[in-house]
Design a protein around this motif. Structure first.
Motif, PDB file in Angstrom:
ATOM      1  N   LEU A 194       0.864  -1.183   0.000  1.00 30.73           N
ATOM      2  CA  LEU A 194       0.000   0.000   0.000  1.00 30.73           C
ATOM      3  C   LEU A 194       0.903   1.237   0.000  1.00 30.73           C
ATOM      4  N   TYR A 195       1.366   1.609  -1.169  1.00 32.48           N
ATOM      5  CA  TYR A 195       2.481   2.549  -1.283  1.00 32.48           C
ATOM      6  C   TYR A 195       2.087   4.016  -1.179  1.00 32.48           C
ATOM      7  N   ALA A 196       0.793   4.331  -1.336  1.00 31.37           N
ATOM      8  CA  ALA A 196       0.363   5.730  -1.330  1.00 31.37           C
ATOM      9  C   ALA A 196      -0.552   5.995  -0.150  1.00 31.37           C
ATOM     10  N   ASN A 197      -0.114   6.856   0.748  1.00 32.81           N
ATOM     11  CA  ASN A 197      -0.948   7.277   1.858  1.00 32.81           C
ATOM     12  C   ASN A 197      -1.574   8.622   1.482  1.00 32.81           C
ATOM     13  N   MET A 198      -2.900   8.653   1.396  1.00 37.29           N
ATOM     14  CA  MET A 198      -3.615   9.836   0.932  1.00 37.29           C
ATOM     15  C   MET A 198      -4.368  10.460   2.093  1.00 37.29           C
ATOM     16  N   ARG A 199      -4.081  11.727   2.388  1.00 35.05           N
ATOM     17  CA  ARG A 199      -4.704  12.432   3.501  1.00 35.05           C
ATOM     18  C   ARG A 199      -5.361  13.713   2.989  1.00 35.05           C
ATOM     19  N   PRO A 200      -6.668  13.703   2.719  1.00 34.23           N
ATOM     20  CA  PRO A 200      -7.352  14.935   2.314  1.00 34.23           C
ATOM     21  C   PRO A 200      -7.402  15.939   3.468  1.00 34.23           C
ATOM     22  N   ILE A 201      -7.123  17.189   3.161  1.00 32.37           N
ATOM     23  CA  ILE A 201      -7.186  18.279   4.128  1.00 32.37           C
ATOM     24  C   ILE A 201      -8.205  19.284   3.590  1.00 32.37           C
ATOM     25  N   ARG A 202      -9.415  19.261   4.141  1.00 33.40           N
ATOM     26  CA  ARG A 202     -10.475  20.130   3.620  1.00 33.40           C
ATOM     27  C   ARG A 202     -11.258  20.735   4.772  1.00 33.40           C
ATOM     28  N   LEU A 203     -11.460  22.036   4.716  1.00 31.85           N
ATOM     29  CA  LEU A 203     -12.216  22.733   5.744  1.00 31.85           C
ATOM     30  C   LEU A 203     -13.700  22.615   5.424  1.00 31.85           C
ATOM     31  N   LEU A 204     -14.439  21.894   6.262  1.00 31.66           N
ATOM     32  CA  LEU A 204     -15.859  21.660   6.061  1.00 31.66           C
ATOM     33  C   LEU A 204     -16.681  22.847   6.557  1.00 31.66           C
ATOM     34  N   ARG A 205     -17.821  23.061   5.921  1.00 26.96           N
ATOM     35  CA  ARG A 205     -18.744  24.089   6.407  1.00 26.96           C
ATOM     36  C   ARG A 205     -19.152  23.764   7.843  1.00 26.96           C
ATOM     37  N   GLY A 206     -19.193  24.779   8.662  1.00 30.67           N
ATOM     38  CA  GLY A 206     -19.583  24.583  10.052  1.00 30.67           C
ATOM     39  C   GLY A 206     -18.434  24.304  10.988  1.00 30.67           C
ATOM     40  N   VAL A 207     -17.239  24.120  10.443  1.00 28.08           N
ATOM     41  CA  VAL A 207     -16.062  23.860  11.280  1.00 28.08           C
ATOM     42  C   VAL A 207     -15.206  25.119  11.325  1.00 28.08           C
TER      43      VAL A 207
ATOM     44  N   ALA B  19      -4.837  19.719  11.718  1.00 25.63           N
ATOM     45  CA  ALA B  19      -5.100  20.683  12.791  1.00 25.63           C
ATOM     46  C   ALA B  19      -5.700  21.973  12.253  1.00 25.63           C
ATOM     47  N   THR B  20      -5.355  22.349  11.039  1.00 24.62           N
ATOM     48  CA  THR B  20      -5.867  23.602  10.477  1.00 24.62           C
ATOM     49  C   THR B  20      -7.315  23.500  10.033  1.00 24.62           C
ATOM     50  N   VAL B  21      -7.859  22.287   9.928  1.00 25.02           N
ATOM     51  CA  VAL B  21      -9.245  22.129   9.460  1.00 25.02           C
ATOM     52  C   VAL B  21     -10.141  21.471  10.505  1.00 25.02           C
ATOM     53  N   GLY B  22      -9.703  21.475  11.763  1.00 17.83           N
ATOM     54  CA  GLY B  22     -10.564  20.979  12.818  1.00 17.83           C
ATOM     55  C   GLY B  22     -10.010  19.870  13.668  1.00 17.83           C
ATOM     56  N   GLY B  23      -8.898  19.259  13.250  1.00 19.08           N
ATOM     57  CA  GLY B  23      -8.273  18.256  14.086  1.00 19.08           C
ATOM     58  C   GLY B  23      -8.351  16.847  13.530  1.00 19.08           C
TER      59      GLY B  23
ATOM     60  N   LEU C  68      -7.061  28.990  11.806  1.00 21.74           N
ATOM     61  CA  LEU C  68      -6.529  30.038  10.936  1.00 21.74           C
ATOM     62  C   LEU C  68      -7.655  31.031  10.645  1.00 21.74           C
ATOM     63  N   ARG C  69      -7.673  32.165  11.293  1.00 22.26           N
ATOM     64  CA  ARG C  69      -8.834  33.045  11.290  1.00 22.26           C
ATOM     65  C   ARG C  69      -9.221  33.527   9.894  1.00 22.26           C
ATOM     66  N   ASP C  70      -8.252  33.633   8.994  1.00 24.92           N
ATOM     67  CA  ASP C  70      -8.562  34.131   7.656  1.00 24.92           C
ATOM     68  C   ASP C  70      -9.266  33.102   6.784  1.00 24.92           C
ATOM     69  N   PHE C  71      -9.426  31.878   7.283  1.00 29.08           N
ATOM     70  CA  PHE C  71      -9.969  30.815   6.442  1.00 29.08           C
ATOM     71  C   PHE C  71     -11.250  30.204   7.009  1.00 29.08           C
ATOM     72  N   ASP C  72     -11.886  30.886   7.952  1.00 28.81           N
ATOM     73  CA  ASP C  72     -13.107  30.333   8.532  1.00 28.81           C
ATOM     74  C   ASP C  72     -14.212  30.165   7.495  1.00 28.81           C
ATOM     75  N   GLY C  73     -14.187  30.966   6.448  1.00 25.20           N
ATOM     76  CA  GLY C  73     -15.202  30.843   5.411  1.00 25.20           C
ATOM     77  C   GLY C  73     -14.896  29.797   4.362  1.00 25.20           C
ATOM     78  N   GLY C  74     -13.839  29.019   4.530  1.00 23.37           N
ATOM     79  CA  GLY C  74     -13.439  28.013   3.543  1.00 23.37           C
ATOM     80  C   GLY C  74     -12.097  28.378   2.929  1.00 23.37           C
ATOM     81  N   GLY C  75     -11.728  27.669   1.871  1.00 25.36           N
ATOM     82  CA  GLY C  75     -10.488  27.990   1.176  1.00 25.36           C
ATOM     83  C   GLY C  75      -9.338  27.057   1.477  1.00 25.36           C
ATOM     84  N   ILE C  76      -9.573  26.000   2.265  1.00 26.24           N
ATOM     85  CA  ILE C  76      -8.537  24.981   2.493  1.00 26.24           C
ATOM     86  C   ILE C  76      -9.054  23.678   1.909  1.00 26.24           C
TER      87      ILE C  76
END
Length: 362
Positions: free
Chosen positions: A100-113, A257-261, A117-125
């Motif tokens: 299993l050679y590829a470890n894939m970790r999506p980092i996405r800021l969900l609505r409501g979280v 950590a930047t998208v909620g933990g 990073l105060r500048d990104f509370d509206g999304g953008g990650i």
């Protein structure tokens, strides 16, 4: 229609609780006739009872069934004589034996979280860390040198084959996405320390070679220390990040950590013919059995599993189910109907699961 058989390892600590939640959500999304979960043993608790962390019967199921869903493994007090944790050996053995050679970790800021990073509370990650999963510094696990209790060393391993395939995976993934939130550009950022170590300069050079086959995807570079700053200051620049094993491990936790933990961070460990999916968090034995763990990471990992199965079997109905799960989780969080404790709410594991299932059924 095909019924997909999933080797399911509940594991240790909160593993059984979040696994039950994921099974309920996946069954609600697909129906019991389309997906079947075959429970198998493994992990630190099983090791305490039997002396085996990964029984051969479990390995055979993981090898032969359609995919692997894993709750969590590891208990801090259950260690080998060298001090390393037994539980890690479960997915490490599966990783190497099934390649299993590829470890894939999506980092996405969900609505409501709320992001730290105060500048990104509206999304953008919204990016993915692709970590080479079978080489790097962790390839030395169990093979390092401890000399007369005076000196210890581990070896960093980077091969052409390993780097070519992880780079190809990263570029191919970028090609399938919508680009970075900041500018819509599809790009792969190579994370390394090519200015210091030959192994990383080699890694970067091979990524450059592979890039030639993906002219529609951009490429840029970031040293491992500098990228930690960029991930905090301008995370919307990133689309896909590719890294050696240890660097990928570290920066993916920072990204989470930047998208909620870690409690809402999914992951997949993917090979040519096999794949394992689990929340990126640990087994959290301090809260096990209290019904307070967040099931979100494992539920979203289940959605990742459906997307992988959809590609493997050319089954768009699985992609549709995965999309509905993602939307249901985000809707529950955005409306505040149910918010887990690690995100500042009061919802139990059961309540969160029920809310997601209700939204799916609506």
């Amino acid at each position: 229609m095909k019924t997909y058989r999933i080797a399911t390892i509940a594991g240790d600590g909160i593993g059984p609780e979040v696994t039950r939640s994921a099974l309920e959500v996946l069954t609600e999304a697909l129906g019991s006739s389309r997906i079947a979960f075959e429970m198998v043993e493994g992990g630190a608790t099983h090791y305490q009872r039997t002396g085996e962390v990964l029984p051969e019967s479990t390995f055979a199921a993981c090898r032969d069934l359609d995919a692997i869903l894993h709750g969590a493994a590891g208990l801090p007090g259950v260690t080998y004589p060298d001090g390393t944790e037994v539980g890690n050996e479960l997915h490490l053995q599966l990783r190497f034996r099934l390649d299993l050679y590829a470890n894939m970790r999506p980092i996405r800021l969900l609505r409501g979280v709320r992001s730290p990073l105060r500048d990104f509370d509206g999304g953008g990650i919204d990016y993915v860390v692709v970590r080479e999963n079978t080489e790097g510094l962790y390839a030395s696990r169990g093979a390092g040198v401890l000399l007369r209790d005076e000196m210890a060393s581990d070896t960093l391993v980077v091969t052409r084959k390993g780097t070519e395939r992880i780079a190809s995976f990263a570029f191919d993934l970028a090609r399938s996405r919508n680009g970075a939130p900041r500018d819509g550009t599809s790009r792969v950022t190579v994370c390394d320390k090519a200015n210091i170590l030959r192994s990383y300069a080699f890694f970067r050079a091979i990524c450059d070679e592979i890039h030639a086959s993906f002219p529609d995807v951009g490429i840029d570079y970031a040293y491992a220390d500098a990228i930690t700053v960029h991930m905090l200051k301008r995370p919307d620049h990133f689309d896909v990040i590719v890294a050696e094993n240890m660097f990928g491990d570290i920066i993916s936790d920072l990204g989470a950590a930047t998208v909620g933990g870690m409690g809402i961070s999914p992951s997949g460990e993917i090979g040519e013919n096999h794949a394992l999916f689990q929340g990126a968090h640990g087994s959290a034995p301090d809260i096990a059995g209290q019904n307070v763990a967040s099931p979100v990471a494992t539920v979203l990992s289940g959605a990742l599993m459906l997307r992988w199965l959809a590609r493997q079997h050319d089954d768009p109905s699985l992609t549709d189910a995965a999309d509905r799960i993602d939307r249901a989780v985000e809707q529950v969080l955005a409306t505040g109907e149910s918010v887990p404790r690690d995100l500042g709410g009061t919802a139990s594991c059961t309540e969160m699961t029920q809310a997601i299932c209700r939204t799916l059924a609506a």
